[in-house]
Design an enzyme around this catalytic site. Structure first.
Site, mmCIF file in Angstrom:
data_model
loop_
_atom_site.group_PDB
_atom_site.id
_atom_site.type_symbol
_atom_site.label_atom_id
_atom_site.label_comp_id
_atom_site.label_asym_id
_atom_site.label_seq_id
_atom_site.Cartn_x
_atom_site.Cartn_y
_atom_site.Cartn_z
ATOM 1 N N ASP A 16 41.390 42.308 49.328
ATOM 2 C CA ASP A 16 40.343 43.070 48.637
ATOM 3 C C ASP A 16 39.280 42.089 48.156
ATOM 4 O O ASP A 16 39.251 41.689 46.980
ATOM 5 C CB ASP A 16 40.960 43.876 47.478
ATOM 6 C CG ASP A 16 41.842 45.007 47.997
ATOM 7 O OD1 ASP A 16 41.600 45.484 49.130
ATOM 8 O OD2 ASP A 16 42.777 45.396 47.286
ATOM 9 N N LYS A 38 46.287 42.899 54.537
ATOM 10 C CA LYS A 38 45.790 44.277 54.543
ATOM 11 C C LYS A 38 44.263 44.262 54.444
ATOM 12 O O LYS A 38 43.690 43.717 53.504
ATOM 13 C CB LYS A 38 46.370 45.057 53.363
ATOM 14 C CG LYS A 38 45.971 46.537 53.375
ATOM 15 C CD LYS A 38 46.718 47.328 52.328
ATOM 16 C CE LYS A 38 46.100 47.268 50.972
ATOM 17 N NZ LYS A 38 44.778 47.914 50.860
ATOM 18 N N ASP A 66 44.020 49.454 56.377
ATOM 19 C CA ASP A 66 44.221 50.506 55.371
ATOM 20 C C ASP A 66 42.966 51.365 55.271
ATOM 21 O O ASP A 66 42.203 51.265 54.316
ATOM 22 C CB ASP A 66 44.556 49.842 54.029
ATOM 23 C CG ASP A 66 45.023 50.835 52.980
ATOM 24 O OD1 ASP A 66 45.362 51.977 53.345
ATOM 25 O OD2 ASP A 66 45.052 50.457 51.791
ATOM 26 N N LEU A 67 42.766 52.224 56.274
ATOM 27 C CA LEU A 67 41.553 53.058 56.294
ATOM 28 C C LEU A 67 41.796 54.433 55.689
ATOM 29 O O LEU A 67 40.866 55.218 55.514
ATOM 30 C CB LEU A 67 41.031 53.201 57.730
ATOM 31 C CG LEU A 67 40.596 51.901 58.403
ATOM 32 C CD1 LEU A 67 40.015 52.181 59.775
ATOM 33 C CD2 LEU A 67 39.574 51.156 57.544
ATOM 34 N N LYS A 68 43.046 54.737 55.404
ATOM 35 C CA LYS A 68 43.405 56.026 54.770
ATOM 36 C C LYS A 68 42.635 57.160 55.434
ATOM 37 O O LYS A 68 41.861 57.891 54.797
ATOM 38 C CB LYS A 68 43.146 55.989 53.271
ATOM 39 C CG LYS A 68 43.980 54.938 52.541
ATOM 40 C CD LYS A 68 43.917 55.118 51.047
ATOM 41 C CE LYS A 68 44.784 54.119 50.306
ATOM 42 N NZ LYS A 68 44.272 52.750 50.332
ATOM 43 N N LEU A 69 42.870 57.336 56.723
ATOM 44 C CA LEU A 69 42.112 58.333 57.493
ATOM 45 C C LEU A 69 42.413 59.753 57.000
ATOM 46 O O LEU A 69 43.564 60.098 56.726
ATOM 47 C CB LEU A 69 42.457 58.209 58.977
ATOM 48 C CG LEU A 69 42.178 56.848 59.618
ATOM 49 C CD1 LEU A 69 42.736 56.807 61.043
ATOM 50 C CD2 LEU A 69 40.695 56.538 59.616
ATOM 51 N N ASP A 71 40.408 63.352 58.135
ATOM 52 C CA ASP A 71 39.250 63.996 58.767
ATOM 53 C C ASP A 71 39.789 65.084 59.691
ATOM 54 O O ASP A 71 40.999 65.359 59.696
ATOM 55 C CB ASP A 71 38.439 62.932 59.534
ATOM 56 C CG ASP A 71 36.950 63.285 59.614
ATOM 57 O OD1 ASP A 71 36.636 64.468 59.870
ATOM 58 O OD2 ASP A 71 36.116 62.395 59.423
ATOM 59 N N ILE A 72 38.935 65.688 60.491
ATOM 60 C CA ILE A 72 39.432 66.711 61.411
ATOM 61 C C ILE A 72 40.325 66.026 62.461
ATOM 62 O O ILE A 72 40.174 64.828 62.730
ATOM 63 C CB ILE A 72 38.275 67.487 62.088
ATOM 64 C CG1 ILE A 72 37.383 66.544 62.897
ATOM 65 C CG2 ILE A 72 37.461 68.253 61.056
ATOM 66 C CD1 ILE A 72 36.382 67.276 63.788
ATOM 67 N N THR A 75 38.795 63.725 65.252
ATOM 68 C CA THR A 75 38.191 62.478 64.764
ATOM 69 C C THR A 75 39.271 61.460 64.403
ATOM 70 O O THR A 75 39.158 60.272 64.714
ATOM 71 C CB THR A 75 37.290 62.776 63.537
ATOM 72 O OG1 THR A 75 36.300 63.713 63.956
ATOM 73 C CG2 THR A 75 36.625 61.534 63.008
ATOM 74 N N GLN A 197 46.137 50.962 38.403
ATOM 75 C CA GLN A 197 47.402 51.439 38.959
ATOM 76 C C GLN A 197 48.228 52.114 37.862
ATOM 77 O O GLN A 197 48.228 51.664 36.710
ATOM 78 C CB GLN A 197 48.215 50.272 39.549
ATOM 79 C CG GLN A 197 47.547 49.602 40.746
ATOM 80 C CD GLN A 197 47.709 50.421 42.029
ATOM 81 O OE1 GLN A 197 48.023 51.608 42.000
ATOM 82 N NE2 GLN A 197 47.466 49.787 43.175
ATOM 83 N N GLY A 217 47.821 42.851 45.729
ATOM 84 C CA GLY A 217 46.434 42.409 45.791
ATOM 85 C C GLY A 217 46.092 41.492 44.641
ATOM 86 O O GLY A 217 46.300 40.276 44.692
ATOM 87 N N ARG A 218 45.589 42.092 43.554
ATOM 88 C CA ARG A 218 45.054 41.297 42.447
ATOM 89 C C ARG A 218 46.013 40.267 41.844
ATOM 90 O O ARG A 218 45.564 39.169 41.502
ATOM 91 C CB ARG A 218 44.504 42.235 41.361
ATOM 92 C CG ARG A 218 43.200 42.889 41.800
ATOM 93 C CD ARG A 218 42.855 44.114 40.993
ATOM 94 N NE ARG A 218 43.706 45.235 41.317
ATOM 95 C CZ ARG A 218 43.559 46.462 40.826
ATOM 96 N NH1 ARG A 218 42.602 46.704 39.963
ATOM 97 N NH2 ARG A 218 44.361 47.437 41.193
HETATM 98 O O1 C5P Z 1 45.368 44.827 43.445
HETATM 99 P P1 C5P Z 1 46.538 45.726 43.742
HETATM 100 O O2 C5P Z 1 47.854 44.960 43.836
HETATM 101 O O3 C5P Z 1 46.616 46.922 42.834
HETATM 102 O O4 C5P Z 1 46.227 46.243 45.221
HETATM 103 C C1 C5P Z 1 46.888 47.323 45.801
HETATM 104 C C2 C5P Z 1 46.302 47.599 47.140
HETATM 105 O O5 C5P Z 1 47.048 48.647 47.737
HETATM 106 C C3 C5P Z 1 44.843 48.049 47.139
HETATM 107 O O6 C5P Z 1 44.224 47.430 48.262
HETATM 108 C C4 C5P Z 1 44.901 49.539 47.335
HETATM 109 O O7 C5P Z 1 43.812 50.019 48.101
HETATM 110 C C5 C5P Z 1 46.187 49.713 48.125
HETATM 111 N N1 C5P Z 1 46.862 51.000 47.977
HETATM 112 C C6 C5P Z 1 47.286 51.516 46.775
HETATM 113 N N2 C5P Z 1 47.886 52.746 46.714
HETATM 114 C C7 C5P Z 1 48.104 53.450 47.819
HETATM 115 C C8 C5P Z 1 47.702 52.930 49.063
HETATM 116 C C9 C5P Z 1 47.087 51.682 49.108
HETATM 117 O O8 C5P Z 1 47.124 50.848 45.746
HETATM 118 N N3 C5P Z 1 48.752 54.604 47.764
#
Ligand code: C5P
Length: 243
Positions: A16, A38, A66-69, A71-72, A75, A197, A217-218
């Protein structure tokens, strides 16, 4: 039978970051420490498939797109097909897109790509399920996760993104082999400023509950020493797997 993933394979680092240069920096620093990178909405919107290529060019790790699609069906089917050209290991679709959308997504996938259904975002809690948005009054996040998982599994989806809290029940209720990928991971000694979160768990707890892969991530990106932070999480995963 596929080999058991190692503790390192189980750690997915969320890239991220705002641009390709920062992504390459993180890929080079963490390439030997994580199983997958990711690529999510921020980086993909800025850098597109170049970001995926950067992972392949600078590491041996896999790519989780991680595009979390959502749509129809036509697509989504075409987007899944396009994603396969970039050699990604995981790709996300929203379970809330419904049966026809998921069926279309599955038609475009193949043995090289594991589709993951996002059940309910880990930032959401039961209070967020406002009846004004169409949710049944009193519905809990846990119930919604299970409903979406069962519907998606019946269509043929075998991988899910969920919080650690739901892993055990998902595995119990799914009645077959299911892969769980868990974000919302917070090591006990790390706090995230202005954390969005809600359904969080430590790496140890998530593994104890049966999570297959952890998305972090963070807590790694913002650590003083990201490589050390990743190594500690891999150690924690290894310990929890032995216990
Ligand atoms: O920084 P952090 O550890 O919270 O990052 C979590 C990652 O997981 C983010 O990139 C977020 O988009 C992704 N994610 C999420 N929850 C979901 C699906 C993906 O936090 N259900």
């Amino acid at each position: 039978m596929a080999a058991e993933p190692t503790p390192q394979d189980r750690l997915i680092f969320a890239l991220d970051v705002p641009d390709l240069a920062s992504a390459v920096h993180h890929i080079k620093t963490l390439g030997g420490s994580v199983g997958c990178f990711k690529v999510g909405l921020e980086l993909f919107t800025r850098a597109g498939p170049e970001a995926v290529r950067a992972v392949h060019d600078h590491s041996d790790a896999g790519v989780f797109l991680d595009l979390k699609l959502h749509d129809i069906p036509a697509t989504v089917q075409r987007a899944v097909h396009a994603a396969r050209e970039h050699k990604v290991r995981f790709l996300t679709v929203h379970c809330s897109g419904g049966e026809r959308m998921l069926e279309a997504a599955l038609k475009a996938t193949g043995p090289d790509l594991q589709l993951l259904g996002v059940t309910v975002l880990t930032s959401m809690k039961s209070n967020d399920l406002d009846p004004a948005l169409g949710y049944t009054d009193g519905l809990t996040v846990h119930e919604l996760v299970m409903d979406r998982m069962l519907m998606s599994r019946d269509v043929g989806l075998t991988g899910f993104v969920c919080s650690a809290e739901e892993v055990e029940d998902i595995k119990k209720q799914s009645g077959g082999p299911i892969l769980t990928v868990v974000p919302g991971i917070r090591p006990a000694d790390k706090t995230v400023l202005q954390d969005d979160q809600s359904r969080v768990a430590t790496p140890t707890r998530a593994i104890e509950l049966g999570a297959d892969y952890l998305v972090v991530g963070r807590p790694i990106r913002d650590a003083k020493d990201p490589k050390d932070a990743a190594a500690r999480i891999v150690d924690e995963i290894a310990h929890a797997l032995k216990a």
